[in-house]
Design an enzyme around this catalytic site. Sequence first.
Site, PDB file in Angstrom:
ATOM      1  N   HIS A   1       0.881  -1.092  -0.025  1.00 34.11           N
ATOM      2  CA  HIS A   1      -0.173   0.143  -0.136  1.00 34.11           C
ATOM      3  C   HIS A   1       0.922   1.356   0.126  1.00 34.11           C
ATOM      4  O   HIS A   1       1.606   0.945   1.313  1.00 34.11           O
ATOM      5  CB  HIS A   1      -0.590  -0.202   1.456  1.00 34.11           C
ATOM      6  CG  HIS A   1      -1.959  -1.264   1.059  1.00 34.11           C
ATOM      7  ND1 HIS A   1      -2.313  -1.909   2.330  1.00 34.11           N
ATOM      8  CD2 HIS A   1      -2.458  -1.841   0.290  1.00 34.11           C
ATOM      9  CE1 HIS A   1      -3.233  -2.826   1.893  1.00 34.11           C
ATOM     10  NE2 HIS A   1      -3.714  -2.545   0.732  1.00 34.11           N
TER      11      HIS A   1
ATOM     12  N   GLU B   1       1.480   4.516   2.416  1.00 36.17           N
ATOM     13  CA  GLU B   1       1.356   3.760   4.195  1.00 36.17           C
ATOM     14  C   GLU B   1       3.228   3.688   4.060  1.00 36.17           C
ATOM     15  O   GLU B   1       3.956   2.522   4.232  1.00 36.17           O
ATOM     16  CB  GLU B   1       0.923   2.664   4.353  1.00 36.17           C
ATOM     17  CG  GLU B   1      -0.558   2.274   3.891  1.00 36.17           C
ATOM     18  CD  GLU B   1      -1.455   0.652   4.365  1.00 36.17           C
ATOM     19  OE1 GLU B   1      -2.920   1.337   4.886  1.00 36.17           O
ATOM     20  OE2 GLU B   1      -0.494   0.091   4.403  1.00 36.17           O
TER      21      GLU B   1
ATOM     22  N   HIS C   1       2.986  -2.598   7.479  1.00 35.64           N
ATOM     23  CA  HIS C   1       1.329  -1.431   6.613  1.00 35.64           C
ATOM     24  C   HIS C   1       1.543  -0.265   7.691  1.00 35.64           C
ATOM     25  O   HIS C   1       1.996  -0.498   8.906  1.00 35.64           O
ATOM     26  CB  HIS C   1       0.314  -2.568   7.006  1.00 35.64           C
ATOM     27  CG  HIS C   1       0.073  -3.222   5.066  1.00 35.64           C
ATOM     28  ND1 HIS C   1      -1.244  -3.644   4.416  1.00 35.64           N
ATOM     29  CD2 HIS C   1       0.782  -4.290   5.670  1.00 35.64           C
ATOM     30  CE1 HIS C   1      -0.747  -3.823   3.406  1.00 35.64           C
ATOM     31  NE2 HIS C   1       0.572  -5.008   4.147  1.00 35.64           N
TER      32      HIS C   1
ATOM     33  N   GLU D   1       0.631  -3.825  11.124  1.00 30.04           N
ATOM     34  CA  GLU D   1      -0.180  -2.575  11.331  1.00 30.04           C
ATOM     35  C   GLU D   1       0.334  -1.089  12.087  1.00 30.04           C
ATOM     36  O   GLU D   1       0.997  -1.528  13.116  1.00 30.04           O
ATOM     37  CB  GLU D   1      -1.596  -2.683  11.952  1.00 30.04           C
ATOM     38  CG  GLU D   1      -2.585  -3.440  10.570  1.00 30.04           C
ATOM     39  CD  GLU D   1      -2.862  -2.838   9.412  1.00 30.04           C
ATOM     40  OE1 GLU D   1      -2.397  -1.986   9.340  1.00 30.04           O
ATOM     41  OE2 GLU D   1      -3.193  -3.447   8.395  1.00 30.04           O
TER      42      GLU D   1
HETATM   43 ZN   LIG Z   1      -2.018  -1.552   3.855  1.00 29.86          ZN
END
Ligand SMILES: [Zn+2]
Length: 826
Positions: free
Chosen positions: A421, A424, A517, A589
Amino acid sequence: MFPALETESLPDPYEDFMYHHLQYYGYFKGHRGSLPTSATHQHVWKNNPRYLLSGSFGERQGMVPDPLQKEKLLCPTCISSPVHRQIEAVSRDSLMLSSPLLKSRQLLHDEFGEVSPCLREPRDLFTFFSSSGPLQAPRWPIECEVIKENLHHIEWVPPQPEYFYQPTGNEKLPEIVGEEKGTVVFQLDSVPTEGSYFTSSRVGGKRGIIKELAVTLQGPEDKTLLFESRFESGNLQKAVRVDTYEYELTLRTDLYTNKHTQWFYFRVQNTRKDATYRFTIVNLLKPKSLYTIGMKPLMYSQLDAKTHNIGWRREGNEIRYYKNNRDDGQQAFYCLTWTIQFPHDQDTCFFAHFYPYTYTDLQCYLLSVTNNPVQSQFCKLRTLCRSLAGNTVYLLTITNPSRTPQEAAAKKAVVLSARVHPGESNGSWIMKGFLDFILSNSPDAQLLRDIFVFKVVPMLNPDGVIVGNYRCSLAGRDLNRHYKTILKESFPCIWYTRNMIKRLLEEREVLLYCDFHGHSRKNNIFLYGCNNNDRKYWLHERVFPLMLSKNAPDKFSFHSCNFKVQKCKEGTGRVVMWRMGILNSYTMESTFGGSTLGNKRDTHFTTEDLKSLGYHVCDTLLDFCDPDRTKFMQCLTELKELLQQEIHKKFNELGQDMDLEGSWSDICLSDIESSTSGSDSSLSDGLPVHLLNVADELNQKKKMYKKKKKKLLQTRKQRNEQYQKNNWMQELKLTEDALSQLHGRDKGTSLDPSKMPSLILTKNKERMQTEKPRSTVSCSPKRSTNSSQEPAPDMKSHWSRNRYPATKRGRAAMTVYPSLHIYTYP
Ligand SMILES: [Zn+2]
């Protein structure tokens, strides 16, 4: 202009090419000796970032600078003599070069053994160390205008903690007036949106003269801000001036889509010091945001960087995140508004959602690694593949050379990746911290390199990073929903990553997979994992996250971790790698905001905090693999206790007694946990955008074919086309299946008393054994929030770094973490 943020005009790429071309035909000979050497490259970079990009990995004088150039030079005519001698040396090893009449290895052969008229990629693209492959300048879609300046921000850690914004309750909600009542002062044109698709790319993006988009100032008294975003990772689409110091901003959606606005990064010039400016981003799409719980935007002042060595910092007042109540029945947008006072007159400032980390940043980092004579011994850089736009996706293999083949074969592997992503950038900072440490000469890093082979893909989606996307690749799709893809050409970055891991698994055990992420709604750092159903390894997938939370107690929250495997996450790297056999398969995350834990409570994370997580991953790996299993077993015991508490809690909530003595461990874990659909999910959108029309067509034809008789004879070309179409149809079906399951089974996952009998299985071991394990749960596109971000107070008190003696190695400093700063700039 300012040393801290040097800019330089890029030469026209065509001129650049011709220059190099002519150079090797005997012109400009005197210039070759002045290329940077590894010893001086840092200095050169500081003064001229562009130079590095056209430089090389340890380029030697007289070497051919570019694989494509080399290919050109390989024709046997008119080669200048020093170069010729080198090429002769190369060509002795190459069948193709010794005689042009021999069969070329450069031509591709199709599955029927026929030569197809396209060329294989030049070999040099797959190795960087052997000779002279230059770092690539980023390739952009040809529709994208790119300014000819290189931006560089200094790295800086604020000396004081940057606290969350405390709302006063008097924050103004500006009414959105739009361009009818305001003045457009910046607007990108020809931006590819929904309905168009990626066709081709070019270094420098769109051809021709790059227009000035900012307004022309009427004189020194004109206070209009000059906006710009046509640089790497920039994504401002439009700025409307609604008052002297007030602007409404529209973000560009991810290319070839009409959504995914979240990341922002843009530049303003012509600032005034003693004024309060207001910025409002008007087209955000997420209903919830960290901006509602204290997160501040980041600002960078070029003058401050130059004069005080200050870098990115959290700034802003009157911060509000709110729904823009439109009465036209259209899609709801969310707005982020903040006010700011610039530190200087006539300054150049930047705003960003998070600390930017561009493709060029990565390449410069990798260049420093490859030019480092020590690090390059145990870190090998290769091209994993090319992205859709032709940018290199890098693969690093990090391990110490083994003394015997047996020793080499016994090593387990660890796979780490980031930036699937693109918005990010958190992932890149954690990755940088990891690389800084693992490439250092710390005894722990050496030990890790002795026992592991690290496979690292530091930037999975370079195209997205370059163009300033938040979530997608140039296929207009979220790559982290397509890890099962069979469309190698449409999703090369993840197809090759999966393939690399598949081959790795055939060779050795992969102990850990972790994809880094960023998270836009929760604070802290946490992991998503996958429940494993094998009783032998029950709860084992939670040990690593629990250990990590003990090693980084003021940043990492075990309570925010989740181990559900949801249907809508079947295409994520985490689930696909888990299904391929990696038990410890995680998505990490890390918040865009900060911490709610321990000493860091209520403060924003800095890049140093994120980099420290990279170090903690290494440290936890050593704990996890310690031959003395005490820590591991302690964690398992603790996990069982935690789970038991959790079950008791659920039963109490439901007003039932828990009569499960002896068999509570049979409870299906998926049912205990809340859904991770509270994560930053996006649903799979199906085929890449450029294939959507094809798919429609194919569906039509399929219906027609059913009526027609099947053709008996087909040409090879037809068969090839059919093969390709079948692949697309298969992919489409995969996607449709996933979507239909999603919508058909959109029942939510909360514990509902009426569902109790089927949800929680007690005592019935036979059923557990005969039924297919409940490994996946459906998930709802609606978010459910897991509000329990705080750790249980007793969580970490049992964990002591010096509770167990270090057994196998001299980890003398068990209680003291090594200072991270020594690893920061290897
Ligand atoms: Zn992500």
